[in-house]
Motif scaffolding. Structure first.
Motif, short mmCIF file in Angstrom:
data_model
loop_
_atom_site.label_atom_id
_atom_site.label_comp_id
_atom_site.label_asym_id
_atom_site.label_seq_id
_atom_site.Cartn_x
_atom_site.Cartn_y
_atom_site.Cartn_z
N ARG A 28 -44.34 65.41 53.21
CA ARG A 28 -43.19 65.93 52.32
C ARG A 28 -41.81 66.27 52.95
O ARG A 28 -40.71 65.89 52.38
N PRO A 29 -41.74 66.60 54.43
CA PRO A 29 -40.58 66.69 55.09
C PRO A 29 -39.84 65.23 55.09
O PRO A 29 -38.43 65.13 54.76
N GLU A 30 -40.46 64.13 55.06
CA GLU A 30 -39.75 62.81 55.03
C GLU A 30 -39.14 62.47 53.63
O GLU A 30 -38.16 62.19 53.75
N ARG A 31 -39.82 62.79 52.63
CA ARG A 31 -39.46 62.58 51.48
C ARG A 31 -38.23 63.60 51.05
O ARG A 31 -37.49 63.26 50.65
N LEU A 32 -38.41 64.79 51.36
CA LEU A 32 -37.28 65.66 51.15
C LEU A 32 -36.23 65.33 52.01
O LEU A 32 -35.07 65.42 51.46
N GLY A 33 -36.37 64.88 53.26
CA GLY A 33 -35.05 64.30 53.95
C GLY A 33 -34.33 62.88 53.32
O GLY A 33 -33.09 63.28 53.12
N ILE A 34 -35.14 62.25 52.67
CA ILE A 34 -34.64 60.95 52.17
C ILE A 34 -33.91 61.49 50.80
O ILE A 34 -32.69 60.98 50.55
N ARG A 35 -34.68 62.36 50.02
CA ARG A 35 -33.90 62.98 48.89
C ARG A 35 -32.57 63.62 49.43
O ARG A 35 -31.72 63.59 48.71
N MET A 36 -32.65 64.51 50.28
CA MET A 36 -31.58 65.20 50.77
C MET A 36 -30.17 64.15 51.07
O MET A 36 -29.13 64.32 50.78
N LYS A 37 -30.42 63.15 51.82
CA LYS A 37 -29.73 62.22 52.09
C LYS A 37 -28.98 61.42 51.04
O LYS A 37 -27.98 61.20 50.80
N ARG A 38 -29.78 61.03 49.99
CA ARG A 38 -29.19 60.38 48.78
C ARG A 38 -28.22 61.41 48.09
O ARG A 38 -27.23 61.07 47.62
N LEU A 39 -28.70 62.58 47.87
CA LEU A 39 -27.93 63.74 47.15
C LEU A 39 -26.46 63.84 47.98
O LEU A 39 -25.33 63.89 47.42
N ALA A 40 -26.51 63.72 49.31
CA ALA A 40 -25.56 64.00 50.06
C ALA A 40 -24.50 62.79 49.93
O ALA A 40 -23.30 62.96 49.80
N LEU A 41 -25.14 61.82 49.69
CA LEU A 41 -24.30 60.42 49.79
C LEU A 41 -23.51 60.63 48.15
O LEU A 41 -22.45 59.97 48.07
N VAL A 42 -24.31 60.92 47.30
CA VAL A 42 -23.84 61.09 45.95
C VAL A 42 -22.66 62.01 45.85
O VAL A 42 -21.70 61.71 45.47
N GLY A 43 -22.68 63.25 46.69
CA GLY A 43 -21.75 64.15 46.83
C GLY A 43 -20.64 63.73 47.25
O GLY A 43 -19.45 63.90 46.97
N ARG A 44 -20.88 62.90 48.32
CA ARG A 44 -19.73 62.09 49.16
C ARG A 44 -18.91 61.37 48.36
O ARG A 44 -17.85 61.09 48.35
N GLY A 45 -19.78 60.26 47.51
CA GLY A 45 -19.15 59.54 46.63
C GLY A 45 -17.98 60.23 45.51
O GLY A 45 -17.16 59.85 45.20
N LEU A 46 -18.61 61.39 44.91
CA LEU A 46 -17.74 62.17 43.89
C LEU A 46 -16.62 62.56 44.65
O LEU A 46 -15.66 62.81 44.07
N ALA A 47 -16.59 63.18 45.90
CA ALA A 47 -15.62 63.55 46.77
C ALA A 47 -14.75 62.42 46.86
O ALA A 47 -13.36 62.71 46.76
N ALA A 48 -14.95 61.26 47.18
CA ALA A 48 -14.18 60.26 47.45
C ALA A 48 -13.54 59.92 46.14
O ALA A 48 -12.40 59.52 46.08
N ILE A 49 -14.09 59.97 45.06
CA ILE A 49 -13.68 59.60 43.78
C ILE A 49 -12.16 60.60 43.52
O ILE A 49 -11.13 60.39 43.04
N LEU A 50 -12.69 61.87 43.63
CA LEU A 50 -11.94 63.09 43.58
C LEU A 50 -10.65 62.88 44.41
O LEU A 50 -9.50 63.13 43.94
N LEU A 51 -10.73 62.65 45.66
CA LEU A 51 -9.70 62.59 46.40
C LEU A 51 -8.86 61.42 46.32
O LEU A 51 -7.66 61.35 46.34
N THR A 52 -9.27 60.24 45.90
CA THR A 52 -8.69 59.11 45.39
C THR A 52 -7.48 59.41 44.21
O THR A 52 -6.63 59.15 44.32
N GLY A 53 -8.18 60.11 43.08
CA GLY A 53 -7.62 60.44 42.06
C GLY A 53 -6.54 61.51 42.17
O GLY A 53 -5.56 61.68 41.55
N LEU A 54 -6.55 62.35 43.30
CA LEU A 54 -5.62 63.37 43.48
C LEU A 54 -4.51 62.93 44.79
O LEU A 54 -3.30 63.29 44.70
N VAL A 55 -5.04 62.25 45.71
CA VAL A 55 -4.08 62.02 46.77
C VAL A 55 -3.20 60.58 46.36
O VAL A 55 -1.66 60.70 46.83
N SER A 56 -3.70 59.54 45.79
CA SER A 56 -2.82 58.34 45.70
C SER A 56 -1.68 58.68 44.48
O SER A 56 -0.80 58.25 44.70
N PRO A 57 -1.82 59.61 43.46
CA PRO A 57 -0.67 59.94 42.62
C PRO A 57 0.34 60.61 43.39
O PRO A 57 1.50 60.52 43.14
#
Length: 207
Positions: free
Chosen positions: A46-75
């Motif tokens: 269970r901790p191993e699966r939970l850790g993999i799930r948390m890593k995936r969620l963290a990467l998804v959140g980082r991807g959304l942050a990259a989209i948001l920062l690109t849309g705000l900083v570039s203009p």
């Protein structure tokens, strides 16, 4: 006097009730051992699966942050650069007007940049980042060129579609190409940089 059957004492044979009780005890012990072993295995998995799930969620959140920062900083960078070029050409020193111009361009450009950053992020950056995370190192130049090409292709599709439909004004075609090329270069560079810093590098460390 003890009774004997075939040379053995009768009380040497286990009674049926004692045999049943021993079987029950063995069965209960086996069930408890199986249950405890299963629980220990589940607790270890269970901790191993939970850790993999948390890593995936963290990467998804980082991807959304990259989209948001690109849309705000570039203009914002584009608006400041556009205002600086206009200031050099005109020679005016009206900083209040420049601030208003930058704010207006940034506000309007943020909506367009966010939409473009989302399209490029989901269609280009996310598969590219997944591919780069499998590599042990390197790949920044390839990542930058792919993001730049995708942004240029997306931004230049607008004037070329207008030319194909006959609605674009050829007198301003050169100015439009410079405008879209500059905007796409800034957007592609920001997208490549944010996705590299927020998704690719952390993904390699957690892999």
């Amino acid at each position: 006097m003890p009774n004997f059957i075939l040379g053995r004492r009768i009380d040497a044979f286990p009674s049926p009730s004692r045999t049943v009780e021993a079987a029950k005890a063995d069965g209960i012990a086996g069930m408890s051992y199986a249950i405890s072993g299963g629980l220990n295995h589940a607790a270890a998995v269970r901790p191993e699966r939970l850790g993999i799930r948390m890593k995936r969620l963290a990467l998804v959140g980082r991807g959304l942050a990259a989209i948001l920062l690109t849309g705000l900083v570039s203009p914002l960078i584009f608006a400041v650069g556009f205002a600086a070029v206009g200031l050099l050409q005109s020679g005016r020193r009206d900083f209040t007007g420049i601030a208003e111009f930058v704010s207006a361009v940034w506000f309007v450009g943020s909506f367009i940049a966010l939409a473009c950053a989302m399209v490029i992020g989901l269609c280009i950056e996310w598969p590219k980042s997944y591919w780069l995370m499998k590599r042990p190192s390197g790949g920044w130049l390839v990542s930058f060129l792919i993001s730049l090409f995708a942004a240029e292709l997306l931004f230049h599709s607008t004037p070329f579609i207008g030319i194909g439909q006959g609605t674009a004004q050829t007198s301003d075609l050169a100015g439009d190409l410079i405008f879209f090329t500059s905007a796409a270069a800034i957007g592609g560079t920001c997208s490549a940089g944010f996705w590299w810093a927020l998704v690719v590098r952390p993904g390699r460390r957690f892999a």
